[in-house]
Each structure stands twice: as structure tokens, then as C-alpha cells.
Design an enzyme around this catalytic site. Sequence first.
Site, PDB file in Angstrom:
ATOM      1  N   HIS A   1     -35.850 -65.072 106.582  1.00 49.85           N
ATOM      2  CA  HIS A   1     -36.268 -66.492 105.373  1.00 49.85           C
ATOM      3  C   HIS A   1     -37.375 -65.750 104.622  1.00 49.85           C
ATOM      4  O   HIS A   1     -37.945 -64.449 104.286  1.00 49.85           O
ATOM      5  CB  HIS A   1     -37.328 -67.629 106.074  1.00 49.85           C
ATOM      6  CG  HIS A   1     -38.202 -66.434 106.887  1.00 49.85           C
ATOM      7  ND1 HIS A   1     -37.936 -66.538 108.123  1.00 49.85           N
ATOM      8  CD2 HIS A   1     -39.729 -66.732 106.662  1.00 49.85           C
ATOM      9  CE1 HIS A   1     -39.012 -65.433 108.988  1.00 49.85           C
ATOM     10  NE2 HIS A   1     -39.747 -66.105 107.556  1.00 49.85           N
TER      11      HIS A   1
ATOM     12  N   HIS B   1     -40.184 -66.538 102.052  1.00 51.66           N
ATOM     13  CA  HIS B   1     -41.234 -67.709 101.686  1.00 51.66           C
ATOM     14  C   HIS B   1     -41.342 -67.481 100.273  1.00 51.66           C
ATOM     15  O   HIS B   1     -41.583 -65.778  99.403  1.00 51.66           O
ATOM     16  CB  HIS B   1     -42.437 -66.531 101.908  1.00 51.66           C
ATOM     17  CG  HIS B   1     -43.501 -66.652 103.510  1.00 51.66           C
ATOM     18  ND1 HIS B   1     -43.723 -67.073 104.465  1.00 51.66           N
ATOM     19  CD2 HIS B   1     -42.711 -65.855 104.509  1.00 51.66           C
ATOM     20  CE1 HIS B   1     -43.511 -67.364 105.338  1.00 51.66           C
ATOM     21  NE2 HIS B   1     -42.681 -65.817 105.706  1.00 51.66           N
TER      22      HIS B   1
HETATM   23  P1  5GP Z   1     -43.319 -65.327 109.542  1.00 54.35           P
HETATM   24  O1  5GP Z   1     -44.450 -65.567 109.705  1.00 54.35           O
HETATM   25  O2  5GP Z   1     -41.815 -65.678 110.779  1.00 54.35           O
HETATM   26  O3  5GP Z   1     -42.404 -64.812 107.958  1.00 54.35           O
HETATM   27  O4  5GP Z   1     -43.008 -67.398 109.380  1.00 54.35           O
HETATM   28  C1  5GP Z   1     -42.303 -68.124 109.246  1.00 54.35           C
HETATM   29  C2  5GP Z   1     -43.142 -69.393 109.018  1.00 54.35           C
HETATM   30  O5  5GP Z   1     -42.397 -70.932 109.141  1.00 54.35           O
HETATM   31  C3  5GP Z   1     -44.419 -69.431 108.874  1.00 54.35           C
HETATM   32  O6  5GP Z   1     -45.294 -70.077 107.596  1.00 54.35           O
HETATM   33  C4  5GP Z   1     -44.351 -71.061 109.710  1.00 54.35           C
HETATM   34  O7  5GP Z   1     -44.924 -72.384 109.161  1.00 54.35           O
HETATM   35  C5  5GP Z   1     -43.184 -71.514 109.215  1.00 54.35           C
HETATM   36  N1  5GP Z   1     -42.825 -71.950 110.522  1.00 54.35           N
HETATM   37  C6  5GP Z   1     -42.073 -72.361 111.406  1.00 54.35           C
HETATM   38  N2  5GP Z   1     -42.124 -73.244 112.258  1.00 54.35           N
HETATM   39  C7  5GP Z   1     -41.770 -74.107 111.512  1.00 54.35           C
HETATM   40  C8  5GP Z   1     -41.358 -75.402 111.957  1.00 54.35           C
HETATM   41  O8  5GP Z   1     -40.825 -75.430 112.658  1.00 54.35           O
HETATM   42  N3  5GP Z   1     -40.751 -75.861 110.254  1.00 54.35           N
HETATM   43  C9  5GP Z   1     -41.720 -75.497 109.227  1.00 54.35           C
HETATM   44  N4  5GP Z   1     -40.909 -76.731 108.400  1.00 54.35           N
HETATM   45  N5  5GP Z   1     -42.014 -74.233 108.991  1.00 54.35           N
HETATM   46  C10 5GP Z   1     -41.859 -73.838 110.166  1.00 54.35           C
END
Ligand code: 5GP
Length: 139
Positions: free
Chosen positions: A101, A103
Amino acid sequence: MKDNNCIFCKIANGEIPSATVYEDEDFRVILDLGPASKGHALILPKDHYQDVCALDEKVAAKALPLAAKIGAAMKKGLGCSGFNVVQNNGKSAGQTVFHFHMHIIPRYDGGPEMVTWKPGEASGEELEETAGKIRNEIE
Ligand code: 5GP
Ligand code: ZN
């Protein structure tokens, strides 16, 4: 390919509801549940790829233009003056959901402060040695 145990597969494919800002055949763009700033969005491919190294090249080619489209819409719709595109790969890099993903984080004049680091120091020799270690492994 979807992964039945992956929450982002379920969200991207509409099995779990989300605040969706954009959808096409390859991607869903949703708002992050724990936003770093107002409007913090996540670009999710509908197929499962663990990280950027596993990402299909055709999907990858569409991801950055989509990031630009979403960022431009944020500037118009939310009034942010800039945005960060952040993409974490691996636990040590802060990845917590192992479905690729991106951001898209709106940035507003006056804060909040984030996505920053303190510049270190490196000699030209050290930079060249480090560059060589990466250069030698590029496939
Ligand atoms: P990472 O740390 O893997 O780059 O980002 C994961 C992101 O996904 C985090 O910013 C977290 O807040 C978001 N996130 C985790 N679970 C969910 C979810 O169930 N729904 C949404 N909308 N965001 C999520
Ligand atoms: Zn997935």
C-alpha cells in the site's frame, strides 16, 4: 490473486466497508483508520502483493500516477498545501500490514510535523563503498 487472511484484500475488494475515495479495476483508495493528518489515504491494489518487491509491474506503473491524482484532489478538496507519498516495506521499515500500500498524507501549513529525519554524515569514500554493495546486487 487474493489472500483470504489479508484484511487489505477484504477492504480493497469491498468485503469490509471503508471510506473509499476512489476505485477502479486495479485499486481502491481508502482513508486510513488512524490518520497522520486529515485525509490520510491508502492506495490498495485489489490483488495481494506483500510489498513493493512482489508488486506486478503493470500495477506498479499505475500506482504513482494514481498517487499524483489523489494528492492533487486533496489539495483542491482539503486545502492542504502539499502531501507525502510514503510506502513501507518490511517490519523494520514500519510496515504493519503485509499487503502493498501507499500512504498519501496531506500536509498543511502549520503542521503537524512528520515524515522527517535528522541528516547524518558520510564521507565520499563511504558513500562509494555503500553504493557498490547495492550496485552489485541489482538484478
Ligand atoms: P503500514 O504501517 O503497514 O505502512 O500502514 C498500515 C496502515 O493501515 C496504518 O496507517 C493503519 O492505521 C492502517 N490500517 C490498519 N488497519 C486498517 C483498517 O482496517 N482500515 C483502515 N482504513 N486502515 C487500517
Ligand atoms: Zn492482501
